[in-house]
Design an enzyme around this catalytic site. Structure first.
Site, PDB file in Angstrom:
ATOM      1  N   SER A  80     104.206   9.822  11.980  1.00 51.94           N
ATOM      2  CA  SER A  80     105.250  10.240  11.023  1.00 51.94           C
ATOM      3  C   SER A  80     106.628  10.215  11.680  1.00 51.94           C
ATOM      4  O   SER A  80     107.615   9.762  11.077  1.00 51.94           O
ATOM      5  CB  SER A  80     104.975  11.661  10.529  1.00 51.94           C
ATOM      6  OG  SER A  80     103.795  11.704   9.791  1.00 51.94           O
ATOM      7  N   GLN A 121     105.739  12.841   1.915  1.00 55.63           N
ATOM      8  CA  GLN A 121     106.248  11.494   1.644  1.00 55.63           C
ATOM      9  C   GLN A 121     107.174  11.512   0.435  1.00 55.63           C
ATOM     10  O   GLN A 121     108.249  10.907   0.459  1.00 55.63           O
ATOM     11  CB  GLN A 121     105.088  10.525   1.423  1.00 55.63           C
ATOM     12  CG  GLN A 121     104.254  10.327   2.685  1.00 55.63           C
ATOM     13  CD  GLN A 121     103.099   9.358   2.495  1.00 55.63           C
ATOM     14  OE1 GLN A 121     102.771   8.989   1.381  1.00 55.63           O
ATOM     15  NE2 GLN A 121     102.480   8.974   3.593  1.00 55.63           N
ATOM     16  N   ASP A 123      95.522  15.224   7.044  1.00 53.74           N
ATOM     17  CA  ASP A 123      94.964  14.020   7.670  1.00 53.74           C
ATOM     18  C   ASP A 123      93.738  14.312   8.542  1.00 53.74           C
ATOM     19  O   ASP A 123      93.054  13.390   8.978  1.00 53.74           O
ATOM     20  CB  ASP A 123      96.039  13.308   8.502  1.00 53.74           C
ATOM     21  CG  ASP A 123      97.116  12.699   7.615  1.00 53.74           C
ATOM     22  OD1 ASP A 123      96.839  12.456   6.420  1.00 53.74           O
ATOM     23  OD2 ASP A 123      98.236  12.470   8.103  1.00 53.74           O
ATOM     24  N   LYS A 149      94.287   8.876  -0.647  1.00 52.08           N
ATOM     25  CA  LYS A 149      94.716   8.419   0.683  1.00 52.08           C
ATOM     26  C   LYS A 149      94.285   6.957   0.865  1.00 52.08           C
ATOM     27  O   LYS A 149      93.986   6.278  -0.104  1.00 52.08           O
ATOM     28  CB  LYS A 149      94.127   9.340   1.756  1.00 52.08           C
ATOM     29  CG  LYS A 149      94.719  10.750   1.720  1.00 52.08           C
ATOM     30  CD  LYS A 149      96.179  10.739   2.087  1.00 52.08           C
ATOM     31  CE  LYS A 149      96.817  12.114   1.984  1.00 52.08           C
ATOM     32  NZ  LYS A 149      98.266  12.063   2.140  1.00 52.08           N
ATOM     33  N   ARG A 183      88.953   9.743   0.365  1.00 49.80           N
ATOM     34  CA  ARG A 183      88.319  10.288   1.581  1.00 49.80           C
ATOM     35  C   ARG A 183      87.224  11.310   1.280  1.00 49.80           C
ATOM     36  O   ARG A 183      86.364  11.550   2.137  1.00 49.80           O
ATOM     37  CB  ARG A 183      89.389  10.873   2.516  1.00 49.80           C
ATOM     38  CG  ARG A 183      90.178   9.775   3.212  1.00 49.80           C
ATOM     39  CD  ARG A 183      91.163  10.298   4.235  1.00 49.80           C
ATOM     40  NE  ARG A 183      91.788   9.172   4.938  1.00 49.80           N
ATOM     41  CZ  ARG A 183      92.962   9.231   5.546  1.00 49.80           C
ATOM     42  NH1 ARG A 183      93.656  10.351   5.566  1.00 49.80           N
ATOM     43  NH2 ARG A 183      93.448   8.167   6.165  1.00 49.80           N
TER      44      ARG A 183
END
Ligand code: S3P
Length: 437
Positions: free
Chosen positions: A23, A169, A314, A341, A345
């Site tokens: 990031s 984001q 994450d 994602k 996931r």
């Protein structure tokens, strides 16, 4: 197809510096490009996603020099980007796409954005809809997914927006757009998410204030290039933290890992499960960082709910693996974002770990995991990353626990965030340990 290392009995040992934070690496290129003067980046992450960001800015006329993890960005200021001659290829990178949508909304040119198969399924309306409130001429064409054409508007107005999703984001896209408007914009988060954009913007001379969940950004700042040292990526360190915790007789030290409090949810959750993690040599520059000492431990189940999620988003595939080895029933809820994602996931983690004998039930917004279950391949000797880097590495950690043979399909996905993952893992498998601290 990669044959994974299995049945590691003597644990992990030694020390390692994990690659730079993904990031922060993306943001250092973006802010460097729109500032005046040079930005020198040390310990940049040279993975596919971050190289996508470099390429996009090179395609918009920015001179960027790179040698391994050392990058020099020759800033062109906010108005110095030029119209690319061909569509910008976002590859697999959601962060590049969403942050660029924000930046391009205020540019005086039209840009086409394309991406790979996985990225082309991910939702972009969450960014384009609020951005359209900023500029009467700003338009995007597309179905809410890539490919998208951005018709920028150099007369953006300020924005006052309450985010309906917890997403760094989307927040960062709005901040990058707000920088191009005259006046102060207000962005209100649903939940606190990673704040790397805010911290770096301040360091580059921007005016941005945060009070609780409210962020105020002043437009048209005079940004000046800086030296940025990127700390190690907590989300990459997490794989070794999980492996050392799960494998008996382990003791490892991970050096200079980013410890920004919006990113340390994995440590908090693991400690709640009973893990043995000590932070050493903590420093706080623009971003906090420090060394982590991890020893193996016995884990127990916990409940993880929506307030925990953004800080560990994450790492949830890994937490699911850890939960299969913890005694009791772990329940993860409020994690519906996992479904959009790089892969879904929730579905993919459940499918792949069940192949190894885990007891997992999918929920619409999470999973129920019963542990502890010994992991061993059931009816197949292969697992699959499904093209998702974090799933591939999580399965590489799971393999260490099993007795049989295991192969990983689509292993090259790990290049998205950690090209040397298996080399670094093997280093910790073959190391003898370090002298007592
Ligand atoms: C990121 C934010 C997170 C995270 C992604 C990187 C960023 O996504 O999952 O890997 O750099 O801002 P969301 O903010 O959309 O949840």
């Amino acid at each position: 197809m990669k044959t994974l290392t299995t049945n590691v009995q003597k644990g992990l040992h030694g020390e390692l510096s994990v690659p730079g934070d993904k990031s922060i690496s993306h943001r250092s290129i973006i802010l460097g490009a729109i500032s005046s003067g040079e930005t020198e980046i040390t310990h940049f992450l040279p993975s596919e996603d971050c190289l996508t960001t470099i390429q996009a800015f090179q395609d918009m006329g920015v001179n960027i020099e790179r040698q391994d993890d050392h990058v020099l960005v020759h800033g062109v200021k906010m108005n110095g980007l030029s119209e690319p001659q061909h569509p910008l290829n976002m590859g697999n990178s959601g962060t590049t796409t969403r942050l660029l949508l924000g930046l391009l909304s205020g540019q005086n040119f039209t840009t086409d954005l394309i991406g790979d198969q996985s990225l082309s399924k991910r939702p972009m309306k969450r960014v384009t809809e609020p951005l359209s409130q900023l500029g009467p001429e700003f338009r995007v064409t597309g179905n809410g997914t890539l490919p998208i054409t951005v018709h920028g508007d150099s007369n953006l107005s300020t924005v006052n927006y309450r985010l309906p999703v917890a997403s760094a984001q989307v927040k960062s896209a709005l901040i990058l757009a707000a920088l191009q408007a005259d006046g102060i914009s207000t962005i209100i988060e649903k939940q606190q998410t990673r704040n790397h954009t805010e911290l770096m913007l301040k360091a580059f001379g921007g005016e941005i204030e945060q009070q609780g969940l409210t962020i105020k950004v002043t437009g048209k700042p005079n940004l000046i290039g800086q030296s940025v040292t990127v700390p190690g990526d907590m989300s990459s360190a997490a794989f070794f933290i999980a492996a050392a915790t799960l494998l008996p007789n382990s003791e490892i030290r991970l050096k200079n890992v980013g410890l920004n409090p919006t990113r340390t949810g994995f440590l908090t959750i693991l400690k709640r499960m009973g893990a043995d993690i000590t932070i050493q040599n903590e420093t706080n520059q623009v971003e906090a960082s420090g060394d982590l000492l991890i020893r193996s431990s016995v884990l127990h189940a916990i409940c993880i709910s929506s307030e925990d999620i953004p800080n560990v988003i994450d790492e949830l595939p890994l937490i699911t693996l850890l939960a299969t080895q913890a005694s009791g029933t772990t329940k993860i809820t409020g994690a519906e974002e996992l479904r959009v994602k790089e892969t879904d996931r929730i579905a993919v983690v459940t499918e792949e770990l069940i192949k190894l004998g885990a007891d997992i039930t999918e929920l619409p917004d999470g999973m129920i995991i019963n542990g502890a279950t010994p992991l061993n391949p059931q009816d197949t000797d292969r697992v699959d990353s499904h093209g998702d880097h974090r799933i591939g590495m999580m399965l590489g950690v799971a393999a260490l626990l099993i007795k049989g043979e295991l192969k990983l399909a689509n292993e090259s996905a790990i290049n998205i965030s950690y090209p040397n993952f298996f080399t670094d893992l093997n280093q910790l498998i073959s190391a003898k340990g370090f002298a007592a601290l």
